[in-house]
Design a protein around this motif. Structure first.
Motif, PDB file in Angstrom:
ATOM      1  N   PHE A 168       0.799  -1.212   0.000  1.00 31.53           N
ATOM      2  CA  PHE A 168       0.000   0.000   0.000  1.00 31.53           C
ATOM      3  C   PHE A 168       0.838   1.271   0.000  1.00 31.53           C
ATOM      4  O   PHE A 168       0.301   2.342  -0.196  1.00 31.53           O
ATOM      5  N   SER A 169       2.142   1.181   0.261  1.00 31.72           N
ATOM      6  CA  SER A 169       2.962   2.382   0.235  1.00 31.72           C
ATOM      7  C   SER A 169       3.140   2.832  -1.207  1.00 31.72           C
ATOM      8  O   SER A 169       3.161   2.035  -2.136  1.00 31.72           O
ATOM      9  N   ASP A 170       3.244   4.103  -1.387  1.00 36.27           N
ATOM     10  CA  ASP A 170       3.355   4.699  -2.721  1.00 36.27           C
ATOM     11  C   ASP A 170       2.201   4.268  -3.613  1.00 36.27           C
ATOM     12  O   ASP A 170       2.374   4.006  -4.804  1.00 36.27           O
ATOM     13  N   ALA A 171       1.019   4.176  -3.034  1.00 43.12           N
ATOM     14  CA  ALA A 171      -0.136   3.711  -3.786  1.00 43.12           C
ATOM     15  C   ALA A 171      -0.544   4.728  -4.835  1.00 43.12           C
ATOM     16  O   ALA A 171      -0.444   5.926  -4.641  1.00 43.12           O
ATOM     17  N   MET A 172      -0.940   4.231  -5.953  1.00 45.44           N
ATOM     18  CA  MET A 172      -1.527   5.012  -7.030  1.00 45.44           C
ATOM     19  C   MET A 172      -0.556   6.033  -7.627  1.00 45.44           C
ATOM     20  O   MET A 172      -0.877   7.197  -7.772  1.00 45.44           O
ATOM     21  N   ARG A 173       0.621   5.567  -7.996  1.00 46.46           N
ATOM     22  CA  ARG A 173       1.539   6.451  -8.728  1.00 46.46           C
ATOM     23  C   ARG A 173       0.873   6.798 -10.055  1.00 46.46           C
ATOM     24  O   ARG A 173       0.386   5.924 -10.758  1.00 46.46           O
ATOM     25  N   THR A 174       0.882   8.083 -10.382  1.00 48.91           N
ATOM     26  CA  THR A 174       0.077   8.570 -11.500  1.00 48.91           C
ATOM     27  C   THR A 174       0.893   9.439 -12.451  1.00 48.91           C
ATOM     28  O   THR A 174       1.706  10.246 -12.019  1.00 48.91           O
ATOM     29  N   ASP A 175       0.631   9.262 -13.734  1.00 44.07           N
ATOM     30  CA  ASP A 175       1.132  10.156 -14.780  1.00 44.07           C
ATOM     31  C   ASP A 175      -0.089  10.704 -15.498  1.00 44.07           C
ATOM     32  O   ASP A 175      -0.977   9.941 -15.885  1.00 44.07           O
ATOM     33  N   ILE A 176      -0.132  12.016 -15.681  1.00 44.74           N
ATOM     34  CA  ILE A 176      -1.227  12.627 -16.423  1.00 44.74           C
ATOM     35  C   ILE A 176      -0.624  13.418 -17.582  1.00 44.74           C
ATOM     36  O   ILE A 176       0.248  14.261 -17.375  1.00 44.74           O
ATOM     37  N   LYS A 177      -1.094  13.102 -18.767  1.00 44.22           N
ATOM     38  CA  LYS A 177      -0.642  13.801 -19.970  1.00 44.22           C
ATOM     39  C   LYS A 177      -1.826  14.567 -20.546  1.00 44.22           C
ATOM     40  O   LYS A 177      -2.973  14.110 -20.471  1.00 44.22           O
ATOM     41  N   GLU A 178      -1.524  15.718 -21.119  1.00 46.27           N
ATOM     42  CA  GLU A 178      -2.575  16.534 -21.714  1.00 46.27           C
ATOM     43  C   GLU A 178      -2.161  16.934 -23.120  1.00 46.27           C
ATOM     44  O   GLU A 178      -1.005  17.274 -23.368  1.00 46.27           O
ATOM     45  N   ASN A 179      -3.117  16.874 -24.031  1.00 44.53           N
ATOM     46  CA  ASN A 179      -2.928  17.449 -25.355  1.00 44.53           C
ATOM     47  C   ASN A 179      -4.169  18.273 -25.666  1.00 44.53           C
ATOM     48  O   ASN A 179      -5.026  18.471 -24.804  1.00 44.53           O
ATOM     49  N   ASP A 180      -4.292  18.729 -26.901  1.00 41.09           N
ATOM     50  CA  ASP A 180      -5.422  19.597 -27.265  1.00 41.09           C
ATOM     51  C   ASP A 180      -6.768  18.885 -27.185  1.00 41.09           C
ATOM     52  O   ASP A 180      -7.795  19.519 -26.988  1.00 41.09           O
ATOM     53  N   LYS A 181      -6.752  17.560 -27.306  1.00 40.06           N
ATOM     54  CA  LYS A 181      -8.014  16.823 -27.388  1.00 40.06           C
ATOM     55  C   LYS A 181      -8.429  16.109 -26.108  1.00 40.06           C
ATOM     56  O   LYS A 181      -9.611  15.856 -25.900  1.00 40.06           O
ATOM     57  N   ALA A 182      -7.459  15.742 -25.249  1.00 41.03           N
ATOM     58  CA  ALA A 182      -7.820  14.917 -24.088  1.00 41.03           C
ATOM     59  C   ALA A 182      -6.736  14.944 -23.008  1.00 41.03           C
ATOM     60  O   ALA A 182      -5.599  15.342 -23.250  1.00 41.03           O
ATOM     61  N   TYR A 183      -7.141  14.480 -21.838  1.00 42.81           N
ATOM     62  CA  TYR A 183      -6.219  14.142 -20.758  1.00 42.81           C
ATOM     63  C   TYR A 183      -6.099  12.619 -20.758  1.00 42.81           C
ATOM     64  O   TYR A 183      -7.081  11.914 -21.001  1.00 42.81           O
ATOM     65  N   THR A 184      -4.926  12.121 -20.437  1.00 45.37           N
ATOM     66  CA  THR A 184      -4.744  10.683 -20.270  1.00 45.37           C
ATOM     67  C   THR A 184      -4.067  10.457 -18.931  1.00 45.37           C
ATOM     68  O   THR A 184      -2.948  10.931 -18.699  1.00 45.37           O
ATOM     69  N   ALA A 185      -4.757   9.761 -18.043  1.00 44.90           N
ATOM     70  CA  ALA A 185      -4.221   9.438 -16.719  1.00 44.90           C
ATOM     71  C   ALA A 185      -3.814   7.968 -16.708  1.00 44.90           C
ATOM     72  O   ALA A 185      -4.612   7.094 -17.044  1.00 44.90           O
ATOM     73  N   THR A 186      -2.570   7.713 -16.330  1.00 42.56           N
ATOM     74  CA  THR A 186      -2.060   6.349 -16.207  1.00 42.56           C
ATOM     75  C   THR A 186      -1.708   6.136 -14.744  1.00 42.56           C
ATOM     76  O   THR A 186      -0.862   6.845 -14.195  1.00 42.56           O
TER      77      THR A 186
END
Length: 146
Positions: free
Chosen positions: A38-56
């Motif tokens: 449970f440590s470091d839970a939910m490491r996230t990358d969010i990318k944005e372009n003109d059309k959408a956000y993408t969350a990984t």
């Protein structure tokens, strides 16, 4: 923080066995209950372009049925729960050892101007990928100053 400073001051005047047990307790309770699952839970990358956000989002070991995704008031909320049960049995199938763990966590991300009805999510090999297309009415444009 004030408690940490107070404890450090008390350690200066603490001698013998009391000092040993005091440091042992601090080390145990400061680090002893961190579960590696449970440590470091939910490491996230969010990318944005003109059309959408993408969350990984990394969610290793989480079952897909234990994930929940909501988008409301420009806030994306991702919640997950993890349950683990382990049983150890001897050669006669007698229970020798049993442990249970439960953890629940969530994160929120502010992502404005999303077309809610077009959000998609995919979960594969412990990685959740959420695509949030931007709505046509939320496109930004530059305002000319007169």
């Amino acid at each position: 923080m004030a408690n940490d400073l107070m404890n450090r001051q008390n350690d200066l005047m603490d001698f013998g066995a009391g000092r040993f047990f005091n440091r042992l307790a601090h080390g145990f309770f400061d680090d002893g209950f961190q579960d590696p699952d449970f440590s470091d839970a939910m490491r996230t990358d969010i990318k944005e372009n003109d059309k959408a956000y993408t969350a990984t989002i990394d969610l290793p070991g989480i079952d897909k049925k234990n994930l929940q995704i909501d988008y409301q008031n420009d806030i994306l909320t991702v919640s997950a729960k993890n349950e683990k049960k382990t049983d150890e049995r001897d050669e006669n199938d007698q229970l020798v050892h049993r442990e249970r763990r439960y953890g629940q966590f969530s994160r929120q991300y502010q992502l404005p101007g999303v077309a809610q009805d077009k959000i998609t999510a995919k979960y594969n090999d412990g990685v959740l990928t959420i695509t949030l297309p931007k709505s046509a009415e939320a496109t930004k444009h530059q305002i000319e100053i007169q």
